[in-house]
Write an enzyme that holds these catalytic residues in place. Structure first.
Site, PDB file in Angstrom:
ATOM      1  N   TYR A 138      29.809  -1.674  18.487  1.00 37.58           N
ATOM      2  CA  TYR A 138      29.268  -0.327  18.693  1.00 37.58           C
ATOM      3  C   TYR A 138      30.336   0.715  18.416  1.00 37.58           C
ATOM      4  O   TYR A 138      31.538   0.459  18.525  1.00 37.58           O
ATOM      5  CB  TYR A 138      28.708  -0.164  20.112  1.00 37.58           C
ATOM      6  CG  TYR A 138      29.744  -0.181  21.219  1.00 37.58           C
ATOM      7  CD1 TYR A 138      30.363   0.992  21.634  1.00 37.58           C
ATOM      8  CD2 TYR A 138      30.103  -1.371  21.855  1.00 37.58           C
ATOM      9  CE1 TYR A 138      31.313   0.987  22.653  1.00 37.58           C
ATOM     10  CE2 TYR A 138      31.040  -1.388  22.872  1.00 37.58           C
ATOM     11  CZ  TYR A 138      31.648  -0.204  23.271  1.00 37.58           C
ATOM     12  OH  TYR A 138      32.594  -0.213  24.276  1.00 37.58           O
ATOM     13  N   CYS A 139      29.873   1.905  18.025  1.00 40.80           N
ATOM     14  CA  CYS A 139      30.756   3.044  17.779  1.00 40.80           C
ATOM     15  C   CYS A 139      29.910   4.302  17.931  1.00 40.80           C
ATOM     16  O   CYS A 139      28.736   4.230  18.294  1.00 40.80           O
ATOM     17  CB  CYS A 139      31.397   2.960  16.400  1.00 40.80           C
ATOM     18  SG  CYS A 139      30.204   2.716  15.056  1.00 40.80           S
ATOM     19  N   THR A 140      30.476   5.461  17.654  1.00 38.01           N
ATOM     20  CA  THR A 140      29.809   6.716  17.985  1.00 38.01           C
ATOM     21  C   THR A 140      28.441   6.846  17.331  1.00 38.01           C
ATOM     22  O   THR A 140      27.416   6.967  18.015  1.00 38.01           O
ATOM     23  CB  THR A 140      30.689   7.909  17.585  1.00 38.01           C
ATOM     24  OG1 THR A 140      31.982   7.760  18.189  1.00 38.01           O
ATOM     25  CG2 THR A 140      30.062   9.218  18.059  1.00 38.01           C
ATOM     26  N   ILE A 179      26.240   4.626  19.547  1.00 42.32           N
ATOM     27  CA  ILE A 179      26.129   5.081  20.934  1.00 42.32           C
ATOM     28  C   ILE A 179      25.197   6.276  21.040  1.00 42.32           C
ATOM     29  O   ILE A 179      24.457   6.421  22.020  1.00 42.32           O
ATOM     30  CB  ILE A 179      27.524   5.449  21.480  1.00 42.32           C
ATOM     31  CG1 ILE A 179      28.477   4.255  21.412  1.00 42.32           C
ATOM     32  CG2 ILE A 179      27.432   5.958  22.921  1.00 42.32           C
ATOM     33  CD1 ILE A 179      29.936   4.628  21.570  1.00 42.32           C
ATOM     34  N   CYS A 193      30.909   0.621  12.690  1.00 41.67           N
ATOM     35  CA  CYS A 193      30.415  -0.746  12.878  1.00 41.67           C
ATOM     36  C   CYS A 193      29.822  -1.329  11.606  1.00 41.67           C
ATOM     37  O   CYS A 193      29.762  -2.554  11.457  1.00 41.67           O
ATOM     38  CB  CYS A 193      29.379  -0.777  13.992  1.00 41.67           C
ATOM     39  SG  CYS A 193      30.090  -0.364  15.590  1.00 41.67           S
TER      40      CYS A 193
END
Length: 295
Positions: free
Chosen positions: A184-186, A213, A191
């Site tokens: 996961y990432c912003t 996210i 990703c």
């Protein structure tokens, strides 16, 4: 001035002439008075822009005219055009800098060989079905996780995305190669690359959260598996998904709860540090030891 917003977006697709696309994008943004950052490479486009809502909608309509950008997932966020000091449109080897441009392969459908995309609902279903077997793997810089992360997530020891290849090649995560891993990432872009790098190195069951996210928070707020605040790369510094957001960050001075990062007062340093409102009233209290400057 109309209602102001921020958009986050990326698209992986072959770009035959990145420099021509850069000129087109810069001219378009200047015409619409948008500020922010856009990176273009032979692999696609990555950007964050702020401005009037109607101008942003016009930007989206025009950008979607480019065949490879029709499938972009546009994410809207509260904010202002002046959350960004200026407009930057650049061509680089990678639209997100992992230092491995030769490894990444894309076609008109996106990244080739990346992790399976899961909706926020599917993420929760996976955890409900397989429990502690599921490993959340943070695809951001380690400091971002200080104020928010998924429950029990693995946070690699990275200062920049360039450090991920070293981390993955170190062997310290090899025990996860046969486990379900949710990266996961912003907003999802990091990703896209990270999951492909992991699969290239023998991690067998790799997933990524569709929309990152941001999308998960939009769906579940603070009632799901996410804890804390989300770090963002503009003047806002962090956002919460609801009034019920936990504060998991700790002030470096008093260990009190905080989600506020402050830039070091030493202009030669880019280090961000967590302080509570009580411990960071003056710039002089926020110097680090870089370049001979002390507290």
């Amino acid at each position: 001035m109309g209602l102001q917003k921020i958009i986050l977006f990326y698209g992986f697709t072959p770009v035959a002439d990145p420099h021509a696309v850069r000129l087109w994008q810069r001219t378009l943004c200047e015409k619409l008075n948008l500020k922010g950052r856009i990176i273009i490479s032979e692999h696609g486009i990555n950007g964050t822009l702020g401005g009037d809502t109607e101008d942003l909608k016009a930007y989206i309509r025009t950008t979607k005219e480019y065949q490879g950008f029709k499938r972009i997932d546009w994410k809207w966020s509260d904010g202002l055009g002046n959350d960004f000091p200026r407009l930057k449109v650049r061509v680089r080897d990678e639209i997100v800098s992992f230092g491995a441009p030769g490894e990444l392969k894309v076609d008109r459908h996106g990244v080739i060989g990346g992790g399976e995309h899961l909706t926020p609902e599917q993420v929760n279903e996976l955890v409900a079905a397989r429990g502690d077997e599921v490993a959340f793997f943070d695809g951001r810089n380690a400091f971002e996780a200080e104020i928010g992360r998924f429950k029990n997530a693995i946070v690699p020891d990275v200062n920049t995305t360039h450090d991920f290849v070293r981390e993955l090649d170190s062997g310290k995560y090899d025990h996860l190669k046969d486990k379900p891993i949710v990266t996961y990432c912003t907003g999802g872009i990091r990703c896209e690359v990270l999951s492909s790098l992991m699969k290239n190195r023998g991690f067998n069951e790799v997933y990524q959260i569709e929309g990152g996210i941001v999308r998960y928070g939009e769906k579940f707020g603070d009632t799901g598996l996410w804890e804390g605040s989300l770090y963002v790369f503009d003047k806002r510094m962090n956002i919460e998904f609801s009034d019920d957001a936990q504060t998991i960050g700790q002030c470096v001075v008093c260990a009190g709860p905080t989600s506020k990062f402050y830039n070091c007062a030493n202009l030669d340093c880019r280090e961000l540090t967590l302080y509570c409102d009580t411990c960071a009233p003056e710039n002089s209290a926020r110097n680090c030891t870089h370049a001979g400057v002390t507290n």
